[in-house]
Design an enzyme around this catalytic site. Sequence first.
Site, PDB file in Angstrom:
ATOM      1  N   MET A 101       0.847  -1.194   0.000  1.00  0.00           N
ATOM      2  CA  MET A 101       0.000   0.000   0.000  1.00  0.00           C
ATOM      3  C   MET A 101       0.884   1.246   0.000  1.00  0.00           C
ATOM      4  SD  MET A 101      -3.446  -0.930   2.054  1.00  0.00           S
ATOM      5  CE  MET A 101      -2.857  -0.681   3.710  1.00  0.00           C
ATOM      6  N   GLY A 141      11.236  -2.652   5.571  1.00  0.00           N
ATOM      7  CA  GLY A 141      10.531  -3.934   5.595  1.00  0.00           C
ATOM      8  C   GLY A 141      10.084  -4.305   4.180  1.00  0.00           C
ATOM      9  N   HIS A 142       9.434  -3.339   3.500  1.00  0.00           N
ATOM     10  CA  HIS A 142       9.027  -3.585   2.106  1.00  0.00           C
ATOM     11  C   HIS A 142      10.254  -3.871   1.242  1.00  0.00           C
ATOM     12  CE1 HIS A 142       5.644  -0.766   3.365  1.00  0.00           C
ATOM     13  NE2 HIS A 142       4.983  -1.827   2.946  1.00  0.00           N
ATOM     14  N   GLN A 193     -10.205  -2.697   2.670  1.00  0.00           N
ATOM     15  CA  GLN A 193      -9.678  -3.354   3.863  1.00  0.00           C
ATOM     16  C   GLN A 193      -9.631  -2.422   5.075  1.00  0.00           C
ATOM     17  OE1 GLN A 193      -5.800  -4.107   1.751  1.00  0.00           O
ATOM     18  NE2 GLN A 193      -4.964  -3.903   3.810  1.00  0.00           N
ATOM     19  N   SER A 228       6.716  -0.284  10.185  1.00  0.00           N
ATOM     20  CA  SER A 228       5.344  -0.220   9.688  1.00  0.00           C
ATOM     21  C   SER A 228       5.130   1.175   9.110  1.00  0.00           C
ATOM     22  CB  SER A 228       4.370  -0.440  10.855  1.00  0.00           C
ATOM     23  OG  SER A 228       3.096   0.057  10.528  1.00  0.00           O
ATOM     24  N   SER A 229       4.343   1.246   8.052  1.00  0.00           N
ATOM     25  CA  SER A 229       4.050   2.571   7.479  1.00  0.00           C
ATOM     26  C   SER A 229       3.329   3.428   8.512  1.00  0.00           C
ATOM     27  CB  SER A 229       3.181   2.431   6.233  1.00  0.00           C
ATOM     28  OG  SER A 229       3.828   1.582   5.314  1.00  0.00           O
TER      29      SER A 229
END
Length: 273
Positions: free
Chosen positions: A27, A33-34, A58, A182-183
């Site tokens: 997203m 992480g990505h 979602q 995390s974003s």
Amino acid sequence: MKTIVGIDEMVEARNGLEGSVGFVPTMGALHKGHLSLIERSVEENDHTVVSIFVNPTQFLPGEDFDKYPRRYEADRRICELAGVDLLFMPRREEIYGDDEVEVKAPKRKGYVLEGHYRPGHFDGVVQIVNKLFHIVRPTRAYFGKKDAQQLYIIEKMVRSFFWGIEIVPCEIVRDSDGLALSSRNLYLNEEERSRALLLSKSLKRAVKMVQEGIVESGKIKEEMVGILAPLKVEYVEIVDRDFNRLEEVEIGNTIILVAAYSGSTRLIDNIWI
Ligand code: PAF
């Protein structure tokens, strides 16, 4: 790297790829992480496709869909430098139609833990991932273990629909102080970020207890809840790899999960034992 918006154009570009295709659905607001997923895909496949789509279905009403970070230019550069072949950034109007056929998350495992606190969230996840799989038709798809239940449900979806895609689980990437990337960490101010460290601290303590021979879930959860006391905790749970609650940790078959708010930001973390 080619950036593609249209679905027909994406299908055509994919048809032109020979050999294996690795796929990293995201997203956006890409972080290390990505990047670890993308790098692994580049290493393991002839071609890599990344998608960026902030998927409205979602998010529950009242969740952070509108404020979810959008950093398309920075993301594009990260993908380009990492060796991505195709960056797919579809439009909502083209992805979703009116009164469409829907794919649903499993009724039981899609509605416990994350699915209990975010009912319908996994319906949206499987709906979009299924669509993206149809468009990209990857050989392998890469998902982070941080979203452990998502990973589990995607694996289940692949089996349910006979997709024949290899799902590659990737390790959680953490900042040097332990915070899982995390974003949504972008929402945290300094104080909230420092309190967010309690999630990884509680998990580390759980691992230590297991190492000391304490395997009773009740005892471990009690200790974790104590550490997490300054936060609003949604759940602390100990499950097997099939997401069944465990009375005792089983080495090699256990995931310890936590979801809690630091300020108004909801964070999740877990550890695989
Ligand atoms: O993990 C995510 O970023 C999203 O849930 C995914 C898999 C890209 C689907 O929108």
